[in-house]
Design a protein around this motif. Structure first.
Motif, PDB file in Angstrom:
ATOM      1  N   ARG A 314      67.767  12.025  -0.293  1.00 41.00           N
ATOM      2  CA  ARG A 314      68.073  11.693   1.469  1.00 41.00           C
ATOM      3  C   ARG A 314      66.927  11.566   1.902  1.00 41.00           C
ATOM      4  O   ARG A 314      65.931  12.377   1.690  1.00 41.00           O
ATOM      5  CB  ARG A 314      68.816  13.043   1.766  1.00 41.00           C
ATOM      6  CG  ARG A 314      69.027  13.146   3.263  1.00 41.00           C
ATOM      7  CD  ARG A 314      69.567  14.572   3.678  1.00 41.00           C
ATOM      8  NE  ARG A 314      70.978  14.764   2.985  1.00 41.00           N
ATOM      9  CZ  ARG A 314      72.089  14.531   3.416  1.00 41.00           C
ATOM     10  NH1 ARG A 314      72.060  13.875   4.826  1.00 41.00           N
ATOM     11  NH2 ARG A 314      73.122  14.765   2.770  1.00 41.00           N
ATOM     12  N   GLY A 315      66.859  10.569   3.152  1.00 42.51           N
ATOM     13  CA  GLY A 315      65.604  10.497   3.879  1.00 42.51           C
ATOM     14  C   GLY A 315      64.691   9.386   3.173  1.00 42.51           C
ATOM     15  O   GLY A 315      63.629   9.006   3.925  1.00 42.51           O
ATOM     16  N   ASN A 318      64.952   2.860   4.409  1.00 46.20           N
ATOM     17  CA  ASN A 318      63.872   2.307   5.154  1.00 46.20           C
ATOM     18  C   ASN A 318      64.463   1.536   6.401  1.00 46.20           C
ATOM     19  O   ASN A 318      63.768   0.726   7.007  1.00 46.20           O
ATOM     20  CB  ASN A 318      62.908   1.425   4.371  1.00 46.20           C
ATOM     21  CG  ASN A 318      63.708   0.375   3.597  1.00 46.20           C
ATOM     22  OD1 ASN A 318      64.985  -0.011   3.933  1.00 46.20           O
ATOM     23  ND2 ASN A 318      62.960  -0.014   2.475  1.00 46.20           N
ATOM     24  N   ALA A 319      65.861   1.732   6.651  1.00 47.63           N
ATOM     25  CA  ALA A 319      66.523   0.950   7.632  1.00 47.63           C
ATOM     26  C   ALA A 319      67.360   1.921   8.222  1.00 47.63           C
ATOM     27  O   ALA A 319      68.036   2.808   7.607  1.00 47.63           O
ATOM     28  CB  ALA A 319      67.245  -0.471   7.065  1.00 47.63           C
ATOM     29  N   SER A 320      68.003   1.505   9.396  1.00 48.02           N
ATOM     30  CA  SER A 320      69.200   2.396  10.040  1.00 48.02           C
ATOM     31  C   SER A 320      70.336   1.523  10.065  1.00 48.02           C
ATOM     32  O   SER A 320      70.480   0.389  10.383  1.00 48.02           O
ATOM     33  CB  SER A 320      68.592   2.711  11.243  1.00 48.02           C
ATOM     34  OG  SER A 320      69.754   3.350  12.058  1.00 48.02           O
ATOM     35  N   PHE A 321      71.451   2.240  10.010  1.00 49.17           N
ATOM     36  CA  PHE A 321      72.812   1.544  10.331  1.00 49.17           C
ATOM     37  C   PHE A 321      72.796   1.003  11.558  1.00 49.17           C
ATOM     38  O   PHE A 321      73.544  -0.111  11.888  1.00 49.17           O
ATOM     39  CB  PHE A 321      73.843   2.718  10.379  1.00 49.17           C
ATOM     40  CG  PHE A 321      74.290   2.487   8.830  1.00 49.17           C
ATOM     41  CD1 PHE A 321      74.875   1.686   8.059  1.00 49.17           C
ATOM     42  CD2 PHE A 321      74.168   4.046   8.072  1.00 49.17           C
ATOM     43  CE1 PHE A 321      75.335   1.860   6.900  1.00 49.17           C
ATOM     44  CE2 PHE A 321      74.302   4.347   6.781  1.00 49.17           C
ATOM     45  CZ  PHE A 321      75.143   3.258   5.927  1.00 49.17           C
ATOM     46  N   GLN A 322      71.890   1.364  12.693  1.00 48.21           N
ATOM     47  CA  GLN A 322      71.876   0.571  13.991  1.00 48.21           C
ATOM     48  C   GLN A 322      71.178  -0.798  13.984  1.00 48.21           C
ATOM     49  O   GLN A 322      71.643  -1.179  14.756  1.00 48.21           O
ATOM     50  CB  GLN A 322      71.177   1.585  14.898  1.00 48.21           C
ATOM     51  CG  GLN A 322      71.714   3.063  15.063  1.00 48.21           C
ATOM     52  CD  GLN A 322      70.953   3.991  16.097  1.00 48.21           C
ATOM     53  OE1 GLN A 322      69.733   3.651  16.474  1.00 48.21           O
ATOM     54  NE2 GLN A 322      71.536   5.071  16.471  1.00 48.21           N
ATOM     55  N   ASP A 323      70.468  -0.704  12.936  1.00 44.57           N
ATOM     56  CA  ASP A 323      69.878  -2.101  12.745  1.00 44.57           C
ATOM     57  C   ASP A 323      70.651  -3.130  12.027  1.00 44.57           C
ATOM     58  O   ASP A 323      70.184  -4.203  11.571  1.00 44.57           O
ATOM     59  CB  ASP A 323      68.412  -1.870  12.252  1.00 44.57           C
ATOM     60  CG  ASP A 323      67.500  -1.151  13.224  1.00 44.57           C
ATOM     61  OD1 ASP A 323      67.756  -1.271  14.233  1.00 44.57           O
ATOM     62  OD2 ASP A 323      66.825  -0.351  12.498  1.00 44.57           O
ATOM     63  N   MET A 324      71.849  -2.820  11.467  1.00 47.58           N
ATOM     64  CA  MET A 324      72.686  -3.444  10.438  1.00 47.58           C
ATOM     65  C   MET A 324      73.070  -4.768  11.094  1.00 47.58           C
ATOM     66  O   MET A 324      72.874  -5.921  10.262  1.00 47.58           O
ATOM     67  CB  MET A 324      73.981  -2.627  10.217  1.00 47.58           C
ATOM     68  CG  MET A 324      74.882  -3.280   9.115  1.00 47.58           C
ATOM     69  SD  MET A 324      73.995  -3.238   7.564  1.00 47.58           S
ATOM     70  CE  MET A 324      73.986  -1.742   7.257  1.00 47.58           C
ATOM     71  N   ASP A 325      73.416  -5.085  12.419  1.00 44.86           N
ATOM     72  CA  ASP A 325      73.637  -6.332  12.790  1.00 44.86           C
ATOM     73  C   ASP A 325      72.319  -7.319  12.631  1.00 44.86           C
ATOM     74  O   ASP A 325      72.377  -8.509  12.380  1.00 44.86           O
ATOM     75  CB  ASP A 325      74.266  -6.214  14.247  1.00 44.86           C
ATOM     76  CG  ASP A 325      74.655  -7.431  14.818  1.00 44.86           C
ATOM     77  OD1 ASP A 325      75.707  -8.155  14.156  1.00 44.86           O
ATOM     78  OD2 ASP A 325      74.084  -8.056  15.794  1.00 44.86           O
ATOM     79  N   MET A 326      71.306  -6.862  13.193  1.00 44.58           N
ATOM     80  CA  MET A 326      70.216  -7.488  13.199  1.00 44.58           C
ATOM     81  C   MET A 326      69.515  -8.024  11.605  1.00 44.58           C
ATOM     82  O   MET A 326      69.189  -8.853  11.531  1.00 44.58           O
ATOM     83  CB  MET A 326      69.024  -6.887  13.828  1.00 44.58           C
ATOM     84  CG  MET A 326      67.568  -7.315  13.966  1.00 44.58           C
ATOM     85  SD  MET A 326      66.605  -6.714  14.951  1.00 44.58           S
ATOM     86  CE  MET A 326      66.158  -5.216  14.155  1.00 44.58           C
TER      87      MET A 326
END
Length: 342
Positions: A314-315, A318-326
């Protein structure tokens, strides 16, 4: 209805401990259940009662084909009349071992197939007479709800499976035949002032998850469905359950229900649950059906192995699901915060 319902709200460690304590006490008469299942073969056309088990067996066999690997040896635990056998072929497995506690069901003739079939009679329902790491898949179709010591059986399954082996099964669960249970309880309470558990206890999805975890299975998947069948009356329902080999087999309760209780239960069942079918619209006739629900749980668990994927700590992402589209569409720009207009 369920003995296990009293512990399903506990946390996982307590749940596993309580399951072991509860299920180690024999609540089913195993000898009587074997006799009940054997007697179904004496019925004029015993195959007409196989519709539930055949249907669920087909679903399980279809799930086997969804796993992209070979299974040199598959063990069918509680095979009955060969419901799983009917839906397998040599492309799924070259060797099927059918095992059951009922000798008569094991010896029932099967249609010839291209794969090897082996029969093994179980002396004890919760002990498997196989070597460690000797079976690639264990599959069980609507049989384990009659086993007294489920924790021990699950540990036995884990023992005989090869590393990364599969345990796939189905069980009657939760609110199975709840309409019958409620009707019998109300009728008995009105006429005797007390109630008896004429319907056997069943597991819940939480119980299955606890049992699989306690037996050290991993990558668990559990899902379920309700199969509802309509019958003309209560007496027909009891006859169908008997033909399926699913009559009650509790140690602590009588096998005979009083006539006045049955009569009252039939009236209560009809009053509470009957449904009316208008037919196909071709005439003015209607039919009344009493629904009976079979709650079926499907599960799959894998024996732990070093070849299986391990989740990262966990942790460590190096990327967030919020950045998935980008990430998926790098040339589209970052418009995550753009307002939507109507």
């Amino acid at each position: 209805m369920m003995m296990s319902q009293c512990i399903r709200g506990l946390s996982s460690p307590h749940l596993r401990k309580q399951l072991i304590q509860v299920r180690s006490v024999a609540i089913f008469n195993t000898r009587r259940k074997i006799q009940q299942r054997a007697r179904t073969l004496n019925l004029a056309d015993h195959t007409q009662y196989d519709y539930i088990k055949d249907n669920i067996a087909e679903i399980l066999a279809d799930r086997v084909t969804d796993i992209n690997r070979e299974f040199p040896v598959i063990l069918d635990l509680g095979c009955g009349k060969g419901h799983i056998y009917k839906h397998l072929n040599q492309y799924i497995t070259p060797h099927l071992i059918e095992c059951d506690t009922c000798k008569e069901l094991l010896e029932l003739p099967r249609q010839p197939t291209e794969f090897r079939r082996e029969e093994v009679l179980l002396a004890e329902e919760d002990t498997l007479p196989f070597e460690d790491n000797s079976v690639d898949m264990v599959i069980s179709n609507l049989w384990m709800h009659w086993v007294n010591d489920l924790p021990k059986l699950f540990r036995e399954v884990e023992r005989v499976l090869v590393p990364d082996g599969v345990f796939l099964g189905s069980m009657f669960a939760s609110d199975t035949i709840y309409q019958l249970r409620v009707s019998l309880q109300q009728a008995e309470l009105e006429r005797t002032g007390g109630i008896s558990s004429h319907v056997s206890p069943f597991v819940t999805a939480q119980d299955i998850g606890g049992l699989l975890n306690a037996a050290k299975f991993c990558m668990l998947t559990i899902d379920g469905e309700d199969v509802t069948v309509g019958y003309p009356d209560l007496y027909f329902i009891l006859k169908e359950l008997q033909g399926m080999g699913e009559s009650g087999s509790l140690i602590s309760n009588p096998t005979v229900i009083r006539r006045d209780v049955l009569t009252g239960a039939a009236a209560i069942y009809h009053a509470l649950y009957h449904t009316t079918d208008d037919g196909d619209g071709s005439n003015n006739t209607t039919s009344t059906a009493l629904p009976l629900t079979f709650n079926v749980l499907y599960f799959i668990g894998w024996k732990r192995s070093s070849v299986q994927g391990v989740p990262k700590p966990r942790g460590s992402q190096n990327a967030s699901f919020q950045d998935m589209d980008m990430i998926m569409n790098p040339g589209s720009g970052d418009d995550r915060g753009s307002p939507t207009t109507k």
